[in-house]
Design a protein around this motif. Structure first.
Motif, mmCIF file in Angstrom:
data_model
loop_
_atom_site.group_PDB
_atom_site.id
_atom_site.type_symbol
_atom_site.label_atom_id
_atom_site.label_comp_id
_atom_site.label_asym_id
_atom_site.label_seq_id
_atom_site.Cartn_x
_atom_site.Cartn_y
_atom_site.Cartn_z
ATOM 1 N N HIS A 101 0.804 -1.220 0.000
ATOM 2 C CA HIS A 101 0.000 0.000 0.000
ATOM 3 C C HIS A 101 0.837 1.270 0.000
ATOM 4 O O HIS A 101 0.587 2.154 -0.801
ATOM 5 N N GLY A 102 1.795 1.424 0.900
ATOM 6 C CA GLY A 102 2.529 2.687 0.969
ATOM 7 C C GLY A 102 3.993 2.487 1.281
ATOM 8 O O GLY A 102 4.360 1.533 1.973
ATOM 9 N N ASP B 148 19.211 5.381 4.948
ATOM 10 C CA ASP B 148 19.023 4.451 3.828
ATOM 11 C C ASP B 148 18.151 3.263 4.196
ATOM 12 O O ASP B 148 18.503 2.101 3.967
ATOM 13 N N THR B 149 16.994 3.548 4.754
ATOM 14 C CA THR B 149 15.994 2.516 4.987
ATOM 15 C C THR B 149 14.698 2.921 4.307
ATOM 16 O O THR B 149 14.519 4.064 3.890
ATOM 17 N N ILE B 150 13.791 1.949 4.205
ATOM 18 C CA ILE B 150 12.510 2.193 3.560
ATOM 19 C C ILE B 150 11.412 1.631 4.457
ATOM 20 O O ILE B 150 11.565 0.559 5.049
ATOM 21 N N PHE B 151 10.325 2.394 4.616
ATOM 22 C CA PHE B 151 9.204 2.004 5.468
ATOM 23 C C PHE B 151 8.038 1.614 4.561
ATOM 24 O O PHE B 151 7.606 2.408 3.725
ATOM 25 N N CYS B 152 7.525 0.385 4.751
ATOM 26 C CA CYS B 152 6.484 -0.161 3.886
ATOM 27 C C CYS B 152 5.241 -0.501 4.700
ATOM 28 O O CYS B 152 5.336 -1.244 5.680
ATOM 29 N N THR B 153 4.097 0.018 4.284
ATOM 30 C CA THR B 153 2.833 -0.333 4.921
ATOM 31 C C THR B 153 2.091 -1.322 4.039
ATOM 32 O O THR B 153 1.997 -1.160 2.823
ATOM 33 N N ASP B 154 1.561 -2.343 4.678
ATOM 34 C CA ASP B 154 0.857 -3.435 4.014
ATOM 35 C C ASP B 154 -0.542 -3.490 4.602
ATOM 36 O O ASP B 154 -0.740 -3.987 5.712
ATOM 37 N N HIS C 257 0.070 4.342 5.299
ATOM 38 C CA HIS C 257 1.297 5.030 4.892
ATOM 39 C C HIS C 257 2.104 5.449 6.119
ATOM 40 O O HIS C 257 1.616 5.376 7.247
ATOM 41 N N THR C 258 3.339 5.932 5.874
ATOM 42 C CA THR C 258 4.210 6.434 6.937
ATOM 43 C C THR C 258 4.824 7.769 6.526
ATOM 44 O O THR C 258 4.912 8.090 5.343
ATOM 45 N N ALA C 259 5.256 8.528 7.524
ATOM 46 C CA ALA C 259 5.957 9.796 7.291
ATOM 47 C C ALA C 259 6.961 10.009 8.410
ATOM 48 O O ALA C 259 6.785 9.488 9.520
#
Length: 331
Positions: free
Chosen positions: A74-75, A82-88, A127-129
């Motif tokens: 989803h987001g 250098d990381t990535i945040f993923c919402t499922d 989502h994330t911020a």
């Protein structure tokens, strides 16, 4: 050959048609989100066999990952270090990962949503911020009407929001971003607005010149620019109305409309048209990447037409330098 220009004023773009070359036999499903790292590599989070596909800025395939991790992408947002945040939203989880897909942190219980509209994390989080001090926020989502704030180590700090239409209430908090002063901008999609809060959830303002804001991206620095993907009308009452999307709107950090991309009638697969712009990001040169959940949106927009094979779900718009945008800032 004439190049079609999209946008206006200092925000003009040309379409890089066919950007993003996949390995033979691969195809994109609904592109839920797009992110860009510090090297201008582009992360495409889609609902297909290879959930995260990474391209360089020229559209060359670099790698894929996430095949055994995600349920329904989803987001995504690019985090610090250098990381990535993923919402499922199908798994009710938020994961922090390295840029090559190693899971560093998981919030939520995989496959186990909190009670519907209970306010407890998560029920179909979206989502994330990231705040300037390292804290982060999660919008939650389809089964809640909340924003949750966390410390960098995942410790829950506070939550705010409830169902409704008043200031501080939400009707599907679908996306969110932070600026460098720590303000939080929430795409309150089905209330057709962006709500602005301070870092502790205090209501500050709202922008209302929007239709179902879905994708959301804000540039860095002072006086940032906000890119908003808006979904068009699906209801029979306003189906096919012009000037309400789907489109991409470009606003100042104060909510002033600067430009829009999207032809009229805008729903379609032609150049500059959209089906359902769900995720959006920009790179260091100002180029825009728009992810669309086109397979999901098509039946609502074109109920009597079969879904085309290989439906487009990703577009890149290349920033055109104009005399205004190329001029140096006055001292």
């Amino acid at each position: 050959m004439t190049t079609t220009i999209f946008g206006s004023g200092e925000h003009q773009y040309r379409l890089d048609e066919g950007w993003g070359r996949l390995p033979d036999g691969w195809m994109l499903g609904d592109v839920a989100a797009v992110g860009v790292d510090g090297k201008d590599n582009v992360y495409v989070f889609h609902r297909g066999e290879h959930p995260m596909i990474v391209f360089d800025r020229d559209g060359n395939f670099l790698r894929s990952w996430g095949e055994d991790i995600f349920n329904r992408p989803h987001g995504i947002s690019m985090g610090p270090d250098d990381t990535i945040f993923c919402t499922d939203d199908g798994d009710h989880t938020m994961r922090q990962l390295t840029l090559d897909g190693k899971v560093l942190m998981t919030l939520g219980y995989p496959g186990k949503p909190s009670a519907y509209q209970s306010g407890q994390p998560f029920n179909r989080c979206t989502h994330t911020a990231h705040a300037p001090n390292g804290d982060f926020y999660v919008s939650d989502g389809y089964g809640n009407a909340r924003v949750h704030k966390y410390a960098p180590d995942g410790r829950h700090i506070l939550s705010w929001g409830e169902p409704g239409t008043d200031p501080g209430q939400f009707n599907l908090p679908h996306n969110l971003v932070c600026d460098e002063d720590g303000y939080v901008y929430v795409a309150d999609r089905e209330n057709h607005r962006i709500q602005v809060f301070d870092g502790n959830g205090k209501y500050v303002a709202q922008w209302n010149n929007l239709h179902r804001p879905s994708g959301l991206y804000m540039t860095r620095g002072k006086c940032p620019i906000c890119f908003i993907g808006e979904i068009g009308p699906y209801l029979r009452a306003n189906f096919g109305w012009p000037n309400v999307g789907p489109r991409v709107s470009i606003l100042s950090y104060e909510g002033t409309l600067l430009a829009r991309i999207g032809t009229v009638p805008s729903a379609g697969t032609g150049p500059g048209q959209f089906i359902s712009p769900h995720g959006i990001a920009a790179d260091s040169r100002g180029d825009i990447y728009v992810g669309e959940v086109s397979y999901t949106g098509w039946p609502s927009l074109f109920p009597n037409e079969p879904i085309p094979e290989g439906l487009r779900c990703l577009q890149k718009f290349v920033k055109i330098e104009t005399p205004q945008s190329a001029a140096p800032e006055e001292k």
